[in-house]
Design an enzyme around this catalytic site. Structure first.
Site, PDB file in Angstrom:
ATOM      1  N   GLY A 145       3.936  -2.325  10.761  1.00  0.00           N
ATOM      2  CA  GLY A 145       3.186  -2.500   9.922  1.00  0.00           C
ATOM      3  C   GLY A 145       3.902  -2.883   8.437  1.00  0.00           C
ATOM      4  O   GLY A 145       4.343  -2.200   7.715  1.00  0.00           O
ATOM      5  N   ASP A 155       2.739   2.807  10.315  1.00  0.00           N
ATOM      6  CA  ASP A 155       1.866   2.294   9.161  1.00  0.00           C
ATOM      7  C   ASP A 155       1.230   0.884   9.490  1.00  0.00           C
ATOM      8  O   ASP A 155       0.987   0.044   8.753  1.00  0.00           O
ATOM      9  CB  ASP A 155       2.511   2.158   7.883  1.00  0.00           C
ATOM     10  CG  ASP A 155       1.593   1.904   6.669  1.00  0.00           C
ATOM     11  OD1 ASP A 155       0.532   2.555   6.799  1.00  0.00           O
ATOM     12  OD2 ASP A 155       2.387   1.312   5.459  1.00  0.00           O
ATOM     13  N   HIS A 188       2.106   7.459   7.975  1.00  0.00           N
ATOM     14  CA  HIS A 188       1.476   7.073   6.850  1.00  0.00           C
ATOM     15  C   HIS A 188      -0.192   7.186   6.681  1.00  0.00           C
ATOM     16  O   HIS A 188      -0.777   7.137   7.925  1.00  0.00           O
ATOM     17  CB  HIS A 188       1.861   5.538   6.093  1.00  0.00           C
ATOM     18  CG  HIS A 188       1.676   5.535   4.522  1.00  0.00           C
ATOM     19  ND1 HIS A 188       1.050   4.219   4.296  1.00  0.00           N
ATOM     20  CD2 HIS A 188       1.423   6.351   3.611  1.00  0.00           C
ATOM     21  CE1 HIS A 188       0.784   4.422   2.807  1.00  0.00           C
ATOM     22  NE2 HIS A 188       1.100   5.740   2.562  1.00  0.00           N
ATOM     23  N   ASP A 189      -0.710   7.534   5.685  1.00  0.00           N
ATOM     24  CA  ASP A 189      -2.373   7.549   5.484  1.00  0.00           C
ATOM     25  C   ASP A 189      -2.865   8.801   6.423  1.00  0.00           C
ATOM     26  O   ASP A 189      -3.759   8.458   7.139  1.00  0.00           O
ATOM     27  CB  ASP A 189      -2.631   6.408   5.809  1.00  0.00           C
ATOM     28  CG  ASP A 189      -2.383   5.375   4.832  1.00  0.00           C
ATOM     29  OD1 ASP A 189      -2.369   5.583   3.547  1.00  0.00           O
ATOM     30  OD2 ASP A 189      -2.456   3.795   4.995  1.00  0.00           O
ATOM     31  N   PHE A 217       0.699  -1.140  -0.216  1.00  0.00           N
ATOM     32  CA  PHE A 217       0.029  -0.165   0.050  1.00  0.00           C
ATOM     33  C   PHE A 217       1.040   1.123   0.054  1.00  0.00           C
ATOM     34  O   PHE A 217       0.398   2.400   0.841  1.00  0.00           O
ATOM     35  CB  PHE A 217      -0.868   0.028   1.248  1.00  0.00           C
ATOM     36  CG  PHE A 217      -1.664  -1.192   1.499  1.00  0.00           C
ATOM     37  CD1 PHE A 217      -2.862  -1.528   0.586  1.00  0.00           C
ATOM     38  CD2 PHE A 217      -1.399  -2.295   2.380  1.00  0.00           C
ATOM     39  CE1 PHE A 217      -3.564  -2.625   0.450  1.00  0.00           C
ATOM     40  CE2 PHE A 217      -2.222  -3.359   2.371  1.00  0.00           C
ATOM     41  CZ  PHE A 217      -3.332  -3.508   1.574  1.00  0.00           C
ATOM     42  N   SER A 240       7.238  -1.500   1.863  1.00  0.00           N
ATOM     43  CA  SER A 240       7.755  -0.264   2.498  1.00  0.00           C
ATOM     44  C   SER A 240       9.297  -0.698   3.019  1.00  0.00           C
ATOM     45  O   SER A 240       9.967   0.172   3.269  1.00  0.00           O
ATOM     46  CB  SER A 240       6.891   0.386   3.538  1.00  0.00           C
ATOM     47  OG  SER A 240       6.234  -0.440   4.545  1.00  0.00           O
ATOM     48  N   SER A 270       2.259  -5.151  18.081  1.00  0.00           N
ATOM     49  CA  SER A 270       2.996  -3.936  18.337  1.00  0.00           C
ATOM     50  C   SER A 270       3.141  -3.621  19.799  1.00  0.00           C
ATOM     51  O   SER A 270       4.221  -3.425  20.420  1.00  0.00           O
ATOM     52  CB  SER A 270       2.069  -2.911  17.488  1.00  0.00           C
ATOM     53  OG  SER A 270       2.841  -1.451  17.880  1.00  0.00           O
ATOM     54  N   HIS A 326      -5.142   0.914  11.325  1.00  0.00           N
ATOM     55  CA  HIS A 326      -5.490   2.234  11.271  1.00  0.00           C
ATOM     56  C   HIS A 326      -6.694   2.410  12.220  1.00  0.00           C
ATOM     57  O   HIS A 326      -7.349   3.469  11.970  1.00  0.00           O
ATOM     58  CB  HIS A 326      -5.562   2.415   9.707  1.00  0.00           C
ATOM     59  CG  HIS A 326      -4.550   2.725   8.979  1.00  0.00           C
ATOM     60  ND1 HIS A 326      -3.256   2.198   9.296  1.00  0.00           N
ATOM     61  CD2 HIS A 326      -4.233   3.214   7.796  1.00  0.00           C
ATOM     62  CE1 HIS A 326      -2.414   2.419   8.322  1.00  0.00           C
ATOM     63  NE2 HIS A 326      -3.038   3.214   7.275  1.00  0.00           N
ATOM     64  N   GLY A 353      -2.937  -9.252   9.516  1.00  0.00           N
ATOM     65  CA  GLY A 353      -3.818  -8.311   8.707  1.00  0.00           C
ATOM     66  C   GLY A 353      -4.392  -7.521   9.879  1.00  0.00           C
ATOM     67  O   GLY A 353      -4.760  -7.843  10.976  1.00  0.00           O
TER      68      GLY A 353
HETATM   69  C1  LIG Z   1      -1.247  -0.796   6.195  1.00  0.00           C
HETATM   70  S1  LIG Z   1      -0.491  -2.596   6.407  1.00  0.00           S
HETATM   71  C2  LIG Z   1       0.991  -2.105   6.246  1.00  0.00           C
HETATM   72  C3  LIG Z   1       1.716  -1.535   4.841  1.00  0.00           C
HETATM   73  C4  LIG Z   1       3.114  -1.745   4.641  1.00  0.00           C
HETATM   74  N1  LIG Z   1       3.670  -0.733   5.376  1.00  0.00           N
HETATM   75  C5  LIG Z   1       3.109  -1.589   2.809  1.00  0.00           C
HETATM   76  O1  LIG Z   1       3.836  -0.708   2.562  1.00  0.00           O
HETATM   77  O2  LIG Z   1       2.623  -2.224   2.331  1.00  0.00           O
HETATM   78  C6  LIG Z   1      -0.679  -2.706   7.988  1.00  0.00           C
HETATM   79  C7  LIG Z   1      -0.075  -3.836   8.777  1.00  0.00           C
HETATM   80  O3  LIG Z   1      -0.198  -3.572  10.172  1.00  0.00           O
HETATM   81  C8  LIG Z   1      -0.559  -4.825  10.786  1.00  0.00           C
HETATM   82  N2  LIG Z   1      -1.071  -4.601  12.199  1.00  0.00           N
HETATM   83  C9  LIG Z   1      -2.380  -4.077  12.338  1.00  0.00           C
HETATM   84  N3  LIG Z   1      -2.364  -4.108  13.423  1.00  0.00           N
HETATM   85  C10 LIG Z   1      -1.314  -4.317  14.212  1.00  0.00           C
HETATM   86  C11 LIG Z   1      -0.707  -4.548  15.367  1.00  0.00           C
HETATM   87  N4  LIG Z   1      -1.718  -4.125  16.586  1.00  0.00           N
HETATM   88  N5  LIG Z   1       0.392  -5.250  15.917  1.00  0.00           N
HETATM   89  C12 LIG Z   1       1.255  -5.656  14.920  1.00  0.00           C
HETATM   90  N6  LIG Z   1       0.728  -5.438  13.479  1.00  0.00           N
HETATM   91  C13 LIG Z   1      -0.290  -4.970  13.202  1.00  0.00           C
HETATM   92  C14 LIG Z   1      -1.451  -5.668  10.012  1.00  0.00           C
HETATM   93  O4  LIG Z   1      -1.222  -6.906  10.085  1.00  0.00           O
HETATM   94  C15 LIG Z   1      -1.002  -5.130   8.281  1.00  0.00           C
HETATM   95  O5  LIG Z   1       0.080  -5.967   7.896  1.00  0.00           O
END
Ligand SMILES: C[S@@+](CC[C@H](N)C(=O)[O-])C[C@H]1O[C@@H](n2cnc3c(N)ncnc32)[C@H](O)[C@@H]1O
Length: 220
Positions: A41, A142, A170-171, A15, A47, A125, A145, A76
């Site tokens: 993320g 990232d 990001h975003d 993304f 990224s 996280s 969200h 995800g």
């Molecule tokens: C928007 S995507 C990251 C996109 C990536 N940076 C890229 O460039 O394609 C968000 C990611 O954050 C992870 N995520 C969401 N909540 C999370 C959490 N509480 N702890 C760890 N990872 C998390 C998701 O599994 C997902 O893969």
């Protein structure tokens, strides 16, 4: 950004628009010699290629210990689950029925030749940040969200940005009609806390620099 790594970033699932990736790479190149960079993320590693490319450049310029850490539970976010806008059925583990982006991430980073530069931290996280104590030259947020996750990422990691280090978010969409508001609220919180000042923006990517306090000090 070397052309071969740019081609890998372009080809990776993810993304990150190319112009925002270029900004991420540029600010990581500025900072990576000063200490590790960390993103929250990972998803499939798109990224992380920009960050890994910056780490490679910093190592070649005389900072052999620097590294890019990338945090994700690989299950995800809400919007990646079945029935949601950003679901990709090819990322579901057939045995568990759960999202699993870790195998695709590993392949992506291996193909890019960045396994030495990019280190995956697999877990929530909040679990990882609770134990983190290392000053960061750059933090890229990232991850999830939703308000809860985006604020947890800031609360857990942002204080570890070293003086002069960058916080990249990001975003960030100021208008609700353009996108979810949680990253925008985190950006507002970072500015209101007084430790960070904005130094750059491309698209929805915002770059802030830590102008006061030491790594580990509260950032608001
Ligand atoms: C928007 S995507 C990251 C996109 C990536 N940076 C890229 O460039 O394609 C968000 C990611 O954050 C992870 N995520 C969401 N909540 C999370 C959490 N509480 N702890 C760890 N990872 C998390 C998701 O599994 C997902 O893969």
């Amino acid at each position: 950004m070397p052309a071969d790594l740019l081609a890998h970033a372009d080809a990776a699932k993810g993304f990150m628009p190319a112009d925002e990736g270029a900004l991420l790479h540029r600010v990581a190149v500025e900072r990576a010699a000063h200490g590790p960079v960390l993103e929250v993320g990972t998803y499939c590693g798109k990224s992380a290629i920009y960050l890994g490319a910056a780490v490679r450049q910093a190592r070649r310029s005389g900072s052999p210990a620097t590294v890019a850490f990338t945090v994700d539970h690989h299950r995800g976010s809400e919007e990646n689950q079945a029935g949601w806008e950003h679901h990709d059925a090819s990322l579901v583990d057939p045995e568990s029925g759960l999202m699993d982006t870790l195998p695709v991430f590993r392949r992506t980073i291996q193909r890019a030749g960045l396994e030495g530069e990019v280190v995956a931290l697999v877990g929530r996280s909040t679990t990882l940040s609770a134990h983190w104590r290392t000053p960061l030259s750059l933090l890229f947020i990232d991850g999830g969200h939703a308000e809860e996750h985006a604020h947890n990422d800031y609360s857990g990691w942002a204080s570890w940005v070293m003086p002069g280090g960058y916080l990249v978010i990001h975003d960030v969409f100021e208008r609700p009609e353009d996108g979810g508001q949680a990253p925008y609220h985190v950006w507002q919180r970072a500015l209101a806390g007084g430790a960070f000042a904005e130094v750059g923006t491309v698209g929805s990517m915002r770059v802030l620099r830590r102008d006061s306090g030491d790594a580990g000090d509260p950032v608001g």
